[in-house]
Design a protein around this motif. Sequence first.
Motif, PDB file in Angstrom:
ATOM      1  N   ALA A   1      29.703  50.757  37.914  1.00 38.62           N
ATOM      2  CA  ALA A   1      30.508  50.110  38.956  1.00 38.62           C
ATOM      3  C   ALA A   1      31.935  50.624  38.891  1.00 38.62           C
ATOM      4  O   ALA A   1      32.493  50.835  37.809  1.00 38.62           O
ATOM      5  CB  ALA A   1      30.489  48.604  38.757  1.00 38.62           C
ATOM      6  N   ASP A   2      32.503  50.829  40.040  1.00 38.36           N
ATOM      7  CA  ASP A   2      33.886  51.307  40.136  1.00 38.36           C
ATOM      8  C   ASP A   2      34.763  50.136  40.568  1.00 38.36           C
ATOM      9  O   ASP A   2      34.689  49.681  41.710  1.00 38.36           O
ATOM     10  CB  ASP A   2      33.978  52.442  41.156  1.00 38.36           C
ATOM     11  N   PRO A   3      35.596  49.613  39.665  1.00 40.52           N
ATOM     12  CA  PRO A   3      36.430  48.457  40.048  1.00 40.52           C
ATOM     13  C   PRO A   3      37.361  48.768  41.209  1.00 40.52           C
ATOM     14  O   PRO A   3      37.719  47.873  41.969  1.00 40.52           O
ATOM     15  CB  PRO A   3      37.211  48.166  38.760  1.00 40.52           C
ATOM     16  N   LYS A   4      37.746  50.043  41.364  1.00 40.44           N
ATOM     17  CA  LYS A   4      38.644  50.390  42.468  1.00 40.44           C
ATOM     18  C   LYS A   4      37.968  50.214  43.822  1.00 40.44           C
ATOM     19  O   LYS A   4      38.632  50.004  44.835  1.00 40.44           O
ATOM     20  CB  LYS A   4      39.152  51.826  42.309  1.00 40.44           C
ATOM     21  N   SER A   5      36.624  50.320  43.833  1.00 41.43           N
ATOM     22  CA  SER A   5      35.925  50.155  45.112  1.00 41.43           C
ATOM     23  C   SER A   5      36.063  48.733  45.649  1.00 41.43           C
ATOM     24  O   SER A   5      35.906  48.494  46.844  1.00 41.43           O
ATOM     25  CB  SER A   5      34.445  50.513  44.947  1.00 41.43           C
ATOM     26  N   LEU A   6      36.299  47.783  44.759  1.00 41.11           N
ATOM     27  CA  LEU A   6      36.469  46.402  45.216  1.00 41.11           C
ATOM     28  C   LEU A   6      37.691  46.247  46.117  1.00 41.11           C
ATOM     29  O   LEU A   6      37.717  45.395  46.998  1.00 41.11           O
ATOM     30  CB  LEU A   6      36.609  45.459  44.012  1.00 41.11           C
ATOM     31  N   ARG A   7      38.687  47.103  45.893  1.00 43.76           N
ATOM     32  CA  ARG A   7      39.914  46.977  46.673  1.00 43.76           C
ATOM     33  C   ARG A   7      39.668  47.259  48.157  1.00 43.76           C
ATOM     34  O   ARG A   7      40.350  46.727  49.021  1.00 43.76           O
ATOM     35  CB  ARG A   7      40.976  47.930  46.127  1.00 43.76           C
ATOM     36  N   THR A   8      38.693  48.122  48.435  1.00 41.73           N
ATOM     37  CA  THR A   8      38.399  48.453  49.832  1.00 41.73           C
ATOM     38  C   THR A   8      37.456  47.432  50.465  1.00 41.73           C
ATOM     39  O   THR A   8      37.363  47.353  51.692  1.00 41.73           O
ATOM     40  CB  THR A   8      37.775  49.843  49.925  1.00 41.73           C
ATOM     41  N   ARG A   9      36.732  46.657  49.620  1.00 43.21           N
ATOM     42  CA  ARG A   9      35.745  45.715  50.155  1.00 43.21           C
ATOM     43  C   ARG A   9      36.239  44.278  50.183  1.00 43.21           C
ATOM     44  O   ARG A   9      35.617  43.421  50.804  1.00 43.21           O
ATOM     45  CB  ARG A   9      34.459  45.782  49.315  1.00 43.21           C
ATOM     46  N   MET A  10      37.313  43.987  49.493  1.00 49.14           N
ATOM     47  CA  MET A  10      37.813  42.630  49.410  1.00 49.14           C
ATOM     48  C   MET A  10      39.119  42.486  50.178  1.00 49.14           C
ATOM     49  O   MET A  10      40.046  43.283  49.986  1.00 49.14           O
ATOM     50  CB  MET A  10      38.039  42.226  47.941  1.00 49.14           C
ATOM     51  N   ALA A  11      39.190  41.489  51.029  1.00 47.82           N
ATOM     52  CA  ALA A  11      40.415  41.254  51.781  1.00 47.82           C
ATOM     53  C   ALA A  11      41.541  40.817  50.848  1.00 47.82           C
ATOM     54  O   ALA A  11      42.704  41.159  51.063  1.00 47.82           O
ATOM     55  CB  ALA A  11      40.170  40.191  52.853  1.00 47.82           C
ATOM     56  N   ALA A  12      41.184  40.066  49.794  1.00 47.21           N
ATOM     57  CA  ALA A  12      42.190  39.624  48.831  1.00 47.21           C
ATOM     58  C   ALA A  12      42.250  40.623  47.686  1.00 47.21           C
ATOM     59  O   ALA A  12      41.318  40.721  46.880  1.00 47.21           O
ATOM     60  CB  ALA A  12      41.848  38.233  48.313  1.00 47.21           C
ATOM     61  N   ALA A  13      43.340  41.362  47.609  1.00 50.71           N
ATOM     62  CA  ALA A  13      43.480  42.377  46.570  1.00 50.71           C
ATOM     63  C   ALA A  13      43.459  41.772  45.181  1.00 50.71           C
ATOM     64  O   ALA A  13      43.046  42.419  44.207  1.00 50.71           O
ATOM     65  CB  ALA A  13      44.781  43.159  46.787  1.00 50.71           C
ATOM     66  N   GLU A  14      43.857  40.507  45.063  1.00 50.25           N
ATOM     67  CA  GLU A  14      43.900  39.858  43.748  1.00 50.25           C
ATOM     68  C   GLU A  14      42.510  39.735  43.142  1.00 50.25           C
ATOM     69  O   GLU A  14      42.357  39.743  41.916  1.00 50.25           O
ATOM     70  CB  GLU A  14      44.564  38.483  43.870  1.00 50.25           C
ATOM     71  N   ILE A  15      41.473  39.613  43.983  1.00 48.49           N
ATOM     72  CA  ILE A  15      40.104  39.531  43.466  1.00 48.49           C
ATOM     73  C   ILE A  15      39.773  40.793  42.686  1.00 48.49           C
ATOM     74  O   ILE A  15      39.234  40.735  41.563  1.00 48.49           O
ATOM     75  CB  ILE A  15      39.101  39.317  44.617  1.00 48.49           C
ATOM     76  N   ALA A  16      40.090  41.961  43.260  1.00 43.36           N
ATOM     77  CA  ALA A  16      39.813  43.223  42.577  1.00 43.36           C
ATOM     78  C   ALA A  16      40.632  43.335  41.294  1.00 43.36           C
ATOM     79  O   ALA A  16      40.132  43.816  40.258  1.00 43.36           O
ATOM     80  CB  ALA A  16      40.114  44.392  43.509  1.00 43.36           C
ATOM     81  N   GLU A  17      41.854  42.875  41.323  1.00 41.62           N
ATOM     82  CA  GLU A  17      42.702  42.957  40.132  1.00 41.62           C
ATOM     83  C   GLU A  17      42.140  42.107  38.997  1.00 41.62           C
ATOM     84  O   GLU A  17      42.094  42.546  37.835  1.00 41.62           O
ATOM     85  CB  GLU A  17      44.113  42.495  40.481  1.00 41.62           C
ATOM     86  N   ILE A  18      41.697  40.891  39.324  1.00 37.05           N
ATOM     87  CA  ILE A  18      41.144  40.018  38.292  1.00 37.05           C
ATOM     88  C   ILE A  18      39.834  40.587  37.765  1.00 37.05           C
ATOM     89  O   ILE A  18      39.579  40.588  36.548  1.00 37.05           O
ATOM     90  CB  ILE A  18      40.934  38.595  38.843  1.00 37.05           C
ATOM     91  N   ALA A  19      38.961  41.082  38.668  1.00 33.92           N
ATOM     92  CA  ALA A  19      37.687  41.656  38.244  1.00 33.92           C
ATOM     93  C   ALA A  19      37.897  42.827  37.296  1.00 33.92           C
ATOM     94  O   ALA A  19      37.192  42.972  36.286  1.00 33.92           O
ATOM     95  CB  ALA A  19      36.872  42.084  39.462  1.00 33.92           C
ATOM     96  N   GLU A  20      38.873  43.661  37.595  1.00 33.63           N
ATOM     97  CA  GLU A  20      39.165  44.807  36.720  1.00 33.63           C
ATOM     98  C   GLU A  20      39.657  44.322  35.358  1.00 33.63           C
ATOM     99  O   GLU A  20      39.309  44.905  34.317  1.00 33.63           O
ATOM    100  CB  GLU A  20      40.202  45.705  37.394  1.00 33.63           C
ATOM    101  N   ARG A  21      40.454  43.257  35.366  1.00 33.74           N
ATOM    102  CA  ARG A  21      40.967  42.727  34.109  1.00 33.74           C
ATOM    103  C   ARG A  21      39.856  42.093  33.271  1.00 33.74           C
ATOM    104  O   ARG A  21      39.868  42.190  32.032  1.00 33.74           O
ATOM    105  CB  ARG A  21      42.061  41.702  34.422  1.00 33.74           C
ATOM    106  N   LEU A  22      38.885  41.450  33.919  1.00 37.39           N
ATOM    107  CA  LEU A  22      37.772  40.846  33.203  1.00 37.39           C
ATOM    108  C   LEU A  22      36.770  41.883  32.704  1.00 37.39           C
ATOM    109  O   LEU A  22      36.000  41.597  31.772  1.00 37.39           O
ATOM    110  CB  LEU A  22      37.039  39.839  34.108  1.00 37.39           C
TER     111      LEU A  22
END
Length: 625
Positions: free
Chosen positions: A309-330
Motif C-alpha cells: 500500500a502506498d500511503p501517498k495514494s490516500l492523499r488523492t482519494r481522501m477529501a480530508a488530507a488529515e486522514i492520509a497524514e494520520i494513516a501514514e503516521r499509524l
Amino acid sequence: MNGGSIGGCRAGSLAGLKRPGGDVLRGDLVEKAASDVLTDPARLCAVGRLGLGPHADVAFDRIAVLLERLVDAPVSLVTVLSADRQFLPGQVGLPEELAAAREMPFSHSLSRHVVEAGRMLVVEDIRGDPVMRDNPSVHDLGAIAFAGVPLTDSDGHVLGTLAVMDREPRIWTKSEIALLADLGEVCSSELRLRIEREIAHEARRNAESAHNQLSLLGELTETLSATMDIDAALSRLGATVAGRLADWCVVALAEPSGVVRHVSAAHFDPAHAEAAARLAQLAADAPREMKALVAAVQRAAGPIRQDKADPKSLRTRMAAAEIAEIAERLGFGSYLVAPITAPVGRRTVGVLMLVNGAGRGTFGDAEAGTAVEIGRRAGLAVDNSRLYGRQRHVAEVLQHSMLPELPDIPGIELHARYLPAQIGAAVGGDWYDAFVQPDGSVMLAVGDVSGHDIEAAATMGQVRNLVRGDAYGRDDEPGPLLAQLDRALHGLGMPAAATAVLARVTRDDDGYDLTFANAGHPPPVLLRPDGEVEVWWEDPEPLLGLVPRDDRSTHRRRVQPGSTVLLYTDGLVEHPGTLIDDGIHRIRAALTGNAALPPDELCVRLLNTATRRDDDIALLVIRLN
C-alpha cells in the motif's frame, strides 16, 4: 372461542401415530419423499445446532401458553422440523399422548406446509384447502382452522413454526395475525441466539487445537453478543482485532440508505489511541469516501487485499488530507478490507479494514478467511441488534397494553409512570391500578410479580385482574382483601410470587382516611402539605403466593388535603450492593419541601433518583386535594 383441547381425541384414535420407541405402525402415515426445503443440508445443520428433540422446552412452552391465552385458541404450538419428524418443544392443548411424546409424524404435520412455503399460512377451514384438506390431523386431531408463521435462523432457513389451531372454522383477525407474527419474531430470535451460542461453543472447542485466529473468532463472538448496543459492540470488535490480526483497523457501518452510521478505529499501541479516534471522526465526516469503500467491497464480492500500500495514494482519494497524514503516521504498509455481511439477504452493511505497518508484513489467505468470518459475525450482531430493537418495542407495547387507564376522580389527581429495565426484553411483572368503588372510595394498588419476561407480564395481568375482581363492590379492609388474593393465587394454582400494596382512600368533611396493607413491598411515602415527608414503615409481612395467611394487617392513616401519596415498586429504590434505606433516602430528598410542585413534575424528580435501571419501575402518585 374454544378453550378445550383439539378434537377431544380418544386414546385409541392416536395409537397408530407412533410407538413410544418411535417405530411407525401405519406406513400410510409416513411421507417417504421430503421436499428439497426440508432436506436442505444448511437448514438441517441449523436444526441440529438447536438440540431440540422430542422433549419439552420451558421457554417455548411459555410462549405457547401466552399465545394460547392472547389468541384464545385451543391449541398453540412451537414446532421444529427435521428431515422426517416434527418436534414440539412448546405446546398447549394437544391430546395427552402427543403432549407427552413431543413429536408428530409428518403425515399429521400442518406446519410442514409453512416450512415448504417459507411464509405465513392462514387457513380458515382446512377441509376446503386443496393442499391441507387430506391431512389426517383433520380427522385424528380435529384440526379445522390453522394459522402458522415460519421461525427462521439468521440465514433465512425456516426451522419450524409458531402455530395455532381451532376445531371449528375461524376467521383469524388482523390483530391475531399481527400478534402471531410478533411472537414468531420472539421465537426466531430465541432460536438464533441458541444457534449462535452453539456456534460460540463450537468455536471455543475448536480453538483448543486450532490456529490462534480461531481463538480470536471465539472471543469476538462473545464480544459481539455481550451487548445489543451495536456501536459499542463494533468498537469492542476493533479493539479486540487490533494487535491480534493487524496493527490497526477501521470498522464502518452503513445504513441501507447508504448513510454511514458508525466508524470506529483502534490501534494496538495505546500511544496511538488519540490518533485512531481522530481518524475515525474524520472518516465519519467523509461519507462519500466511506460509501465508495463499501461499494468497492460489494463489487468485489469478497475481501480486497493490497500487499504493497502506498500511503501517498490516500492523499488523492481522501477529501480530508488529515486522514492520509494520520494513516501514514499509524503505518500503512498493507491492508485487507473484508465485508460486514448481514445474514438475511447476504447484503454488505459495512466494512472491516485491517492495516499493517511495514514491519508486520502482509496479510495471507488465513487472515483473509478470518476477516471474512469476523465480518459475517459482525453482520449477525447488526441484525440481532435491529431485531432486538423491534422485539423490545413489541414487549413495551405488550406491557403498556396490560396497564390500565387511570380514572378521572373529582378532588383526587392520579399520575402513573412505568419504565422498563434497561436490559432484557423490556417486559416484566410491575403494575399499578386505581379504581372507584360504588361507595365513592378509591382503591389504589401497586405490585411486582417476580420475573422479567413474558410469563411475568402475563401473570401480572392475571394478578391485577384478580385484585379488581375480588375488591370491587366490597367494603372489606385492604388486609383481608390481600389475604383473599393470597388464597386465590394458591387455589387457582397460579405460579406467582408477588409483592403488593393495596390501599383504600375515603373522603370526609375534614380530609381523607387512608387504610393500606403491605405484602413484602416497599413502604408507601406521604408528602405532607407543609413539605415534610413520612415513610410508612410497618412490620414486614410475606409476599403473596408463598404461604397463604388467613390474616393480613390493615394500617390506618389520617391524611390532610393537599397531601401527596407515593406508591412504587422496588426498581425505584433498590440497586445491587446498596440498602433499600439508601433508595428511600433519595426519594425523601426529592420530595421534601416540594409539596407545591405539580404531580407530573414530582414523577420526573422521583424517576431521576433511579441512577440505574436494572429493574422495572412502576410509580403511582396520588394528590389528595
